[in-house]
Structures are given as structure tokens and as C-alpha cells.
Design a protein around this motif. Structure first.
Motif, PDB file in Angstrom:
ATOM      1  N   PRO A 161       0.831  -1.218   0.000  1.00 22.29           N
ATOM      2  CA  PRO A 161       0.000   0.000   0.000  1.00 22.29           C
ATOM      3  C   PRO A 161       0.859   1.258   0.000  1.00 22.29           C
ATOM      4  O   PRO A 161       1.877   1.333   0.685  1.00 22.29           O
ATOM      5  N   VAL A 162       0.440   2.227  -0.777  1.00 27.96           N
ATOM      6  CA  VAL A 162       1.150   3.508  -0.886  1.00 27.96           C
ATOM      7  C   VAL A 162       0.189   4.628  -0.509  1.00 27.96           C
ATOM      8  O   VAL A 162      -0.885   4.772  -1.125  1.00 27.96           O
ATOM      9  N   HIS A 163       0.526   5.389   0.501  1.00 33.69           N
ATOM     10  CA  HIS A 163      -0.276   6.535   0.930  1.00 33.69           C
ATOM     11  C   HIS A 163       0.457   7.816   0.531  1.00 33.69           C
ATOM     12  O   HIS A 163       1.687   7.827   0.406  1.00 33.69           O
ATOM     13  N   ASP A 164      -0.263   8.869   0.372  1.00 27.79           N
ATOM     14  CA  ASP A 164       0.374  10.157   0.060  1.00 27.79           C
ATOM     15  C   ASP A 164      -0.474  11.291   0.605  1.00 27.79           C
ATOM     16  O   ASP A 164      -1.703  11.185   0.689  1.00 27.79           O
ATOM     17  N   PHE A 165       0.198  12.353   0.995  1.00 34.02           N
ATOM     18  CA  PHE A 165      -0.494  13.579   1.394  1.00 34.02           C
ATOM     19  C   PHE A 165       0.450  14.757   1.233  1.00 34.02           C
ATOM     20  O   PHE A 165       1.669  14.606   1.132  1.00 34.02           O
ATOM     21  N   ILE A 166      -0.149  15.923   1.170  1.00 30.87           N
ATOM     22  CA  ILE A 166       0.591  17.164   0.974  1.00 30.87           C
ATOM     23  C   ILE A 166       0.582  17.955   2.273  1.00 30.87           C
ATOM     24  O   ILE A 166      -0.461  18.106   2.911  1.00 30.87           O
ATOM     25  N   VAL A 167       1.732  18.457   2.667  1.00 35.12           N
ATOM     26  CA  VAL A 167       1.860  19.248   3.889  1.00 35.12           C
ATOM     27  C   VAL A 167       1.489  20.695   3.594  1.00 35.12           C
ATOM     28  O   VAL A 167       1.994  21.300   2.638  1.00 35.12           O
ATOM     29  N   GLY A 168       0.579  21.235   4.373  1.00 32.91           N
ATOM     30  CA  GLY A 168       0.163  22.613   4.175  1.00 32.91           C
ATOM     31  C   GLY A 168      -1.042  22.946   5.034  1.00 32.91           C
ATOM     32  O   GLY A 168      -1.502  22.133   5.841  1.00 32.91           O
ATOM     33  N   THR A 169      -1.561  24.123   4.839  1.00 25.27           N
ATOM     34  CA  THR A 169      -2.696  24.586   5.641  1.00 25.27           C
ATOM     35  C   THR A 169      -3.968  24.723   4.810  1.00 25.27           C
ATOM     36  O   THR A 169      -4.981  25.189   5.314  1.00 25.27           O
ATOM     37  N   GLY A 170      -3.908  24.318   3.548  1.00 33.34           N
ATOM     38  CA  GLY A 170      -5.075  24.428   2.694  1.00 33.34           C
ATOM     39  C   GLY A 170      -6.038  23.266   2.881  1.00 33.34           C
ATOM     40  O   GLY A 170      -5.807  22.347   3.679  1.00 33.34           O
ATOM     41  N   GLU A 171      -7.114  23.294   2.115  1.00 24.81           N
ATOM     42  CA  GLU A 171      -8.127  22.252   2.204  1.00 24.81           C
ATOM     43  C   GLU A 171      -7.570  20.916   1.713  1.00 24.81           C
ATOM     44  O   GLU A 171      -6.960  20.834   0.645  1.00 24.81           O
ATOM     45  N   GLY A 172      -7.776  19.876   2.505  1.00 23.38           N
ATOM     46  CA  GLY A 172      -7.281  18.559   2.146  1.00 23.38           C
ATOM     47  C   GLY A 172      -5.813  18.342   2.433  1.00 23.38           C
ATOM     48  O   GLY A 172      -5.286  17.258   2.142  1.00 23.38           O
ATOM     49  N   GLU A 173      -5.127  19.330   2.985  1.00 21.93           N
ATOM     50  CA  GLU A 173      -3.704  19.211   3.298  1.00 21.93           C
ATOM     51  C   GLU A 173      -3.505  18.927   4.789  1.00 21.93           C
ATOM     52  O   GLU A 173      -4.400  19.166   5.608  1.00 21.93           O
ATOM     53  N   VAL A 174      -2.330  18.435   5.131  1.00 19.81           N
ATOM     54  CA  VAL A 174      -2.015  18.081   6.517  1.00 19.81           C
ATOM     55  C   VAL A 174      -1.072  19.130   7.099  1.00 19.81           C
ATOM     56  O   VAL A 174       0.003  19.367   6.543  1.00 19.81           O
TER      57      VAL A 174
END
Length: 232
Positions: A161-174
Motif C-alpha cells: 500500500p502507498v499513501h500520500d499527502f501534501i503538507v500545508g494549511t489548505g483544504e485537504g492538506e495536513v
């Protein structure tokens, strides 16, 4: 015994210096940290001492109150220092890599596995949750980096399994301060031997890319995009 005592004596000034440096850095971002920490200590000690007088044991409750007050001050200071540190790192290139370095045991992190000219970066972490790609930068640009990296991983390990996310303060970001907790909350699907196998494959893939033969000498004219113009 003498050597051990000398080592502890030498270590204590270093720890005190580190605490003082942390306090100075925290105070720049949080000017009221000293007053708040002191207030927590005084209030906690005062409550325990008052209870001690009520039950006619001021000495015992005073000692206990001092210890609890010191612990409460340390906890409050630690949290505010952590919050200040994240606030200073927020938005800086490579901030997520610094957080991943302290994610904890069981995770193998590799910073900057993909990058473009605009300093959008993708980091990689491998653990019991599988492979996690953590991106930081412009969300519109970094999505192509994530897609390319996920495609590469799917070719060499399709069952992981491969997960991904973007670091930030916008919508959908972490947010940066939630990167560690986000990793730790992912479902655990891999055992220890499987994690080792995944790391070995990724390491081999990295070695293969870094050891690819590069032609030496001048590039032929046709390789540069066309034939040379005839002379004369």
C-alpha cells in the motif's frame, strides 16, 4: 565512580545550556511563555499547599505539590516550545523532513526522493503502514511529482500500500504539526520482514539509478538534436 561523576557533571551544563537555548527560541515566537509556565507552577503548588493545610499535612502536600508543579511546568513548556518550533518551520522547504526524522521507531525515512526546480519536494517513509509519500510545496505542481513516484513504486512493489499527502494549511492538506500523528494513525498492514523487504527493494532501486552509466566526452551532434550544417 569518579569517571561517571565527572561525565554527569560535564553533561549537566550541556543540558542546561540546551534548555536555555530552547527557552530563548521559544520566547521569540511566544513572548508570554515565561509568565505562563511560572503561573502554572505557582498555581499548582498553591493548590497542593492549601489542601495540605486543610488536612493538617502542609509539609507532605507541599513537597508533593512542588514535584507536581515542576512536572506541570515541564509539560506546558514542552508543548509551547514544540508549537513555536513548528510555527518557525512552517512554510520552509524541507520542514517536513525535519519532522520525519523524529517520527519514531519502526519508520525508515528518506528525504527528497523527488524534487523539481521550484523546490517542491517529495519525502518517503516506510513502516508498518506501507510506503508513505509526503509532499511539500505548491499543491498544483507537487501532484505530478507524487503521481510519478507512485507509478514508480507500483511497478516494483504492486502489493504494497502507498499513501500520500501534501503538507500545508489548505483544504485537504495536513498541517506540519500533524504529520507525525497522521503517519502513526495509518492502518498497520506490514510485518517486520515485509518492511525489510520493501526497504531492500527501494535501496536497490536507488543504487541502480545512481549507478547508471553516463557517457563521457562531448555529445555527438545528432544526439544534441540534429545534424551539423554542411560546410562550404
Amino acid at each position: 565512580m569518579a569517571r561517571k561523576s565527572n561525565a554527569e557533571t560535564a553533561a549537566n551544563p550541556g543540558r542546561l545550556k540546551q534548555i536555555a537555548l530552547t527557552y530563548k527560541m521559544t520566547r521569540k515566537a511566544d513572548p508570554k511563555v515565561g509568565l505562563i509556565v511560572a503561573g502554572v507552577g505557582i498555581v499548582t503548588f498553591g493548590v497542593f499547599l492549601a489542601i495540605g493545610f486543610l488536612i493538617d499535612h502542609p509539609v507532605y502536600l507541599g513537597i508533593l505539590g512542588f514535584l507536581v508543579a515542576f512536572l506541570a511546568m515541564a509539560i506546558v513548556f514542552g508543548r509551547r516550545a514544540e508549537r513555536a518550533a513548528f510555527g518557525q518551520m512552517e512554510g520552509q522547504p524541507g520542514a517536513a523532513a525535519a519532522v520525519l526524522d523524529n517520527v519514531g521507531r519502526g519508520w525508515t525515512t528518506t528525504p527528497a526522493v523527488a524534487m523539481n526546480r521550484s523546490q517542491d519536494i517529495v519525502h518517503r517513509a516506510v513502516g508498518k503502514a506501507g510506503v508513505v509519500l509526503i509532499a511539500e510545496g505548491n499543491p498544483n505542481r507537487v501532484k505530478s511529482l507524487l503521481a510519478a513516484e507512485k507509478k514508480k513504486l507500483a511497478r516494483i512493489m504492486p502489493d504494497v500500500p502507498v499513501h500520500d499527502f501534501i503538507v500545508g494549511t489548505g483544504e485537504g492538506e495536513v498541517p506540519l504539526k500533524k504529520v507525525r500523528t497522521t503517519l502513526l494513525k495509518l492502518p498497520r498492514v506490514l510485518a517486520g520482514p515485509q518492511i525489510t523487504e520493501v526497504n531492500d527493494k527501494l535501496r536497490a532501486m536507488g543504487d541502480l539509478m545512481s549507478n547508471m552509466p553516463i557517457p563521457k566526452g562531448p555529445i555527438p551532434g545528432r544526439a544534441r538534436g540534429g545534424q551539423r550544417p554542411p560546410r562550404g
